[in-house]
Scaffold this motif. Structure first.
Motif, PDB file in Angstrom:
ATOM      1  N   ILE A  19       8.379 -36.061   5.874  1.00 14.56           N
ATOM      2  CA  ILE A  19       9.304 -35.652   6.939  1.00 14.56           C
ATOM      3  C   ILE A  19       8.643 -34.617   7.840  1.00 14.56           C
ATOM      4  O   ILE A  19       8.767 -34.671   9.071  1.00 14.56           O
ATOM      5  CB  ILE A  19      10.606 -35.089   6.333  1.00 14.56           C
ATOM      6  CG1 ILE A  19      11.363 -36.185   5.583  1.00 14.56           C
ATOM      7  CG2 ILE A  19      11.504 -34.501   7.424  1.00 14.56           C
ATOM      8  CD1 ILE A  19      12.577 -35.686   4.822  1.00 14.56           C
ATOM      9  N   THR A  38      12.111 -48.075  14.889  1.00 13.44           N
ATOM     10  CA  THR A  38      13.419 -48.477  14.358  1.00 13.44           C
ATOM     11  C   THR A  38      13.549 -49.991  14.356  1.00 13.44           C
ATOM     12  O   THR A  38      14.035 -50.595  13.393  1.00 13.44           O
ATOM     13  CB  THR A  38      14.556 -47.860  15.184  1.00 13.44           C
ATOM     14  OG1 THR A  38      14.437 -46.435  15.167  1.00 13.44           O
ATOM     15  CG2 THR A  38      15.918 -48.252  14.622  1.00 13.44           C
ATOM     16  N   TYR A  46      12.734 -53.119   6.483  1.00 14.82           N
ATOM     17  CA  TYR A  46      13.871 -53.258   5.574  1.00 14.82           C
ATOM     18  C   TYR A  46      13.936 -54.649   4.948  1.00 14.82           C
ATOM     19  O   TYR A  46      14.077 -54.782   3.723  1.00 14.82           O
ATOM     20  CB  TYR A  46      15.186 -52.958   6.298  1.00 14.82           C
ATOM     21  CG  TYR A  46      15.518 -51.493   6.416  1.00 14.82           C
ATOM     22  CD1 TYR A  46      15.795 -50.716   5.297  1.00 14.82           C
ATOM     23  CD2 TYR A  46      15.570 -50.878   7.662  1.00 14.82           C
ATOM     24  CE1 TYR A  46      16.108 -49.378   5.415  1.00 14.82           C
ATOM     25  CE2 TYR A  46      15.877 -49.523   7.791  1.00 14.82           C
ATOM     26  CZ  TYR A  46      16.151 -48.783   6.658  1.00 14.82           C
ATOM     27  OH  TYR A  46      16.461 -47.459   6.777  1.00 14.82           O
ATOM     28  N   ASN A 104      22.211 -41.034   3.999  1.00 15.83           N
ATOM     29  CA  ASN A 104      20.809 -41.378   4.208  1.00 15.83           C
ATOM     30  C   ASN A 104      20.176 -41.887   2.912  1.00 15.83           C
ATOM     31  O   ASN A 104      19.247 -41.282   2.368  1.00 15.83           O
ATOM     32  CB  ASN A 104      20.051 -40.152   4.722  1.00 15.83           C
ATOM     33  CG  ASN A 104      18.835 -40.538   5.534  1.00 15.83           C
ATOM     34  OD1 ASN A 104      18.300 -41.622   5.371  1.00 15.83           O
ATOM     35  ND2 ASN A 104      18.400 -39.647   6.393  1.00 15.83           N
ATOM     36  N   ASN A 107      16.097 -43.365   3.998  1.00 15.00           N
ATOM     37  CA  ASN A 107      15.026 -42.434   4.360  1.00 15.00           C
ATOM     38  C   ASN A 107      14.720 -41.424   3.266  1.00 15.00           C
ATOM     39  O   ASN A 107      13.559 -41.105   3.010  1.00 15.00           O
ATOM     40  CB  ASN A 107      15.391 -41.664   5.642  1.00 15.00           C
ATOM     41  CG  ASN A 107      15.548 -42.573   6.834  1.00 15.00           C
ATOM     42  OD1 ASN A 107      16.469 -43.376   6.860  1.00 15.00           O
ATOM     43  ND2 ASN A 107      14.687 -42.455   7.808  1.00 15.00           N
ATOM     44  N   ILE A 191       9.175 -47.166   3.559  1.00 17.01           N
ATOM     45  CA  ILE A 191       9.471 -45.792   3.165  1.00 17.01           C
ATOM     46  C   ILE A 191       8.705 -44.761   4.000  1.00 17.01           C
ATOM     47  O   ILE A 191       9.307 -43.810   4.507  1.00 17.01           O
ATOM     48  CB  ILE A 191       9.233 -45.600   1.659  1.00 17.01           C
ATOM     49  CG1 ILE A 191      10.299 -46.363   0.864  1.00 17.01           C
ATOM     50  CG2 ILE A 191       9.266 -44.119   1.287  1.00 17.01           C
ATOM     51  CD1 ILE A 191      10.127 -46.299  -0.640  1.00 17.01           C
ATOM     52  N   MET A 194      10.292 -44.701   7.415  1.00 11.82           N
ATOM     53  CA  MET A 194      11.617 -44.092   7.342  1.00 11.82           C
ATOM     54  C   MET A 194      11.502 -42.572   7.435  1.00 11.82           C
ATOM     55  O   MET A 194      12.200 -41.916   8.220  1.00 11.82           O
ATOM     56  CB  MET A 194      12.303 -44.452   6.019  1.00 11.82           C
ATOM     57  CG  MET A 194      12.760 -45.877   5.855  1.00 11.82           C
ATOM     58  SD  MET A 194      13.445 -46.069   4.171  1.00 11.82           S
ATOM     59  CE  MET A 194      13.320 -47.841   3.958  1.00 11.82           C
ATOM     60  N   LEU A 195      10.633 -42.000   6.607  1.00 13.03           N
ATOM     61  CA  LEU A 195      10.512 -40.545   6.527  1.00 13.03           C
ATOM     62  C   LEU A 195       9.878 -39.958   7.787  1.00 13.03           C
ATOM     63  O   LEU A 195      10.306 -38.912   8.273  1.00 13.03           O
ATOM     64  CB  LEU A 195       9.701 -40.160   5.289  1.00 13.03           C
ATOM     65  CG  LEU A 195      10.324 -40.553   3.948  1.00 13.03           C
ATOM     66  CD1 LEU A 195       9.378 -40.236   2.801  1.00 13.03           C
ATOM     67  CD2 LEU A 195      11.665 -39.853   3.739  1.00 13.03           C
ATOM     68  N   THR A 197      10.003 -41.247  10.791  1.00  9.01           N
ATOM     69  CA  THR A 197      10.987 -41.372  11.864  1.00  9.01           C
ATOM     70  C   THR A 197      12.058 -40.303  11.750  1.00  9.01           C
ATOM     71  O   THR A 197      12.491 -39.719  12.762  1.00  9.01           O
ATOM     72  CB  THR A 197      11.641 -42.769  11.842  1.00  9.01           C
ATOM     73  OG1 THR A 197      10.623 -43.758  11.925  1.00  9.01           O
ATOM     74  CG2 THR A 197      12.605 -42.941  13.006  1.00  9.01           C
ATOM     75  N   LEU A 198      12.487 -40.027  10.519  1.00 11.08           N
ATOM     76  CA  LEU A 198      13.490 -38.983  10.313  1.00 11.08           C
ATOM     77  C   LEU A 198      12.959 -37.640  10.800  1.00 11.08           C
ATOM     78  O   LEU A 198      13.642 -36.916  11.536  1.00 11.08           O
ATOM     79  CB  LEU A 198      13.862 -38.900   8.833  1.00 11.08           C
ATOM     80  CG  LEU A 198      14.822 -37.777   8.438  1.00 11.08           C
ATOM     81  CD1 LEU A 198      16.138 -37.885   9.191  1.00 11.08           C
ATOM     82  CD2 LEU A 198      15.060 -37.783   6.935  1.00 11.08           C
ATOM     83  N   SER A 256      19.937 -42.781  10.586  1.00 12.01           N
ATOM     84  CA  SER A 256      19.843 -44.071  11.286  1.00 12.01           C
ATOM     85  C   SER A 256      21.034 -44.300  12.211  1.00 12.01           C
ATOM     86  O   SER A 256      20.915 -45.002  13.224  1.00 12.01           O
ATOM     87  CB  SER A 256      19.738 -45.214  10.278  1.00 12.01           C
ATOM     88  OG  SER A 256      20.835 -45.196   9.370  1.00 12.01           O
ATOM     89  N   THR A 280      20.752 -32.570   6.437  1.00 16.15           N
ATOM     90  CA  THR A 280      19.445 -32.848   5.841  1.00 16.15           C
ATOM     91  C   THR A 280      18.859 -31.595   5.193  1.00 16.15           C
ATOM     92  O   THR A 280      18.306 -31.648   4.086  1.00 16.15           O
ATOM     93  CB  THR A 280      18.471 -33.390   6.906  1.00 16.15           C
ATOM     94  OG1 THR A 280      19.015 -34.589   7.482  1.00 16.15           O
ATOM     95  CG2 THR A 280      17.111 -33.713   6.285  1.00 16.15           C
TER      96      THR A 280
END
Length: 295
Positions: A19, A38, A46, A104, A107, A191, A194-195, A197-198, A256, A280
């Protein structure tokens, strides 16, 4: 206690590091197309993750489908509680209903479950991810946009990957090895992206009313603890399944869901960003406490 602390750090630190890398990319203005990533996650990451880790695996189908049902149950209860909250506070349903009703689980939840419980934790965590992802890319999007789109439903690769996985699980069929290997490689995108992007999204979000954001984040946490607590006796999970359910149930507000708010509810996007950020950050304390005293 010291051993528990080190165990928790070993689990949380890799997630936070990923992150942080995404956050620094944003702060240093490095190229990172969130919409493209995304789209890559929705259309490749996904679906590949779901297919690669469900099809051909040794899964206790009763527990998996019970976990999937529990994910739907958690969303349903969240929607009821959130709708009552929004009605009493006169906040926008289109803006807040979807983000506050989804957690979440992808992520943050999926990496944590994988790190704590290994492949089995990943598989059971995916049941939650399936429930939240299908909701987010269908009903969640419709709530924010205010319109129903059958085309979006029929053209979503996530939906097809879920259907194919469930059919192949029930029939105990497998992909040929070359296809399975290809899906396994593609699933490796999910994964980390995801992280990253978060983290990047948090760094670029324009924060709004932090008081409102903090209050709604606290609501989500309290509701998550309550729903998880009342649901455990209902589903009777034990062992790894129990741990995964608790961890996924305590995840923060879904980042998301910010995508749809930023597209369809731009005037409220900063307020939702504040909720996501505070929620978060709270998770940094929530996960170690849950791992130490509840799981």
């Amino acid at each position: 206690m010291e051993q528990i602390f080190h165990h928790v750090i070993n689990i949380i630190f890799p997630v936070l590091l990923c992150i942080l890398v995404g956050f620094l990319l944003g702060k240093f203005n490095k190229p990172f197309d969130v919409k493209f990533v995304t789209s890559l996650l929705a259309n490749v990451g996904y679906p590949s993750l779901i297919l690669a880790h469900l099809v051909g695996q040794k899964v206790d189908l009763d527990i998996f489908f019970k976990m999937l049902l529990s994910g739907v149950w958690v969303i349903f209860i969240f929607i009821i509680l959130t709708a009552l909250l929004l009605k009493s506070t006169k906040l926008s349903f289109r803006t807040y209903l979807s983000p506050l009703s989804l957690s979440n689980v992808g992520n943050i939840g999926l990496p944590v479950c994988a790190l704590v419980y290994g492949p089995q934790g990943l598989i059971y965590g995916l049941a939650f991810v399936v429930a939240v992802t299908v909701f987010n890319f269908t009903i969640g999007r419709w709530i924010s946009s205010g319109t129903f789109s059958l085309k979006q439903l029929l053209t979503s690769p996530v939906i097809y990957s879920v259907v194919i996985s469930i059919v192949m699980l029930l029939t105990k069929t497998h992909f040929p090895k070359p296809i399975a290997s290809g899906l396994d490689i593609l699933s490796g995108l999910a994964i980390p992206l995801m992280l990253l992007t978060l983290g990047y999204s948090i760094s670029t979000m324009k924060l709004g009313n932090m008081v409102l954001g903090t209050n709604l984040a606290l609501y989500h946490l309290i509701a998550a603890v309550f729903i998880t607590w009342i649901s455990l006796p209902i589903f009777g999970f034990e062992g790894v399944a129990r741990g995964v359910f608790i961890l996924e149930g305590l995840m923060p507000v879904a980042a998301s869901a910010y995508l749809w708010v930023s597209i369809y509810r731009k005037e409220d996007a900063s307020s939702v960003a504040s909720v996501i950020l505070v929620s978060t950050v709270m998770t940094i304390a929530v996960i170690p406490i849950a791992l130490t005293y509840w799981v």
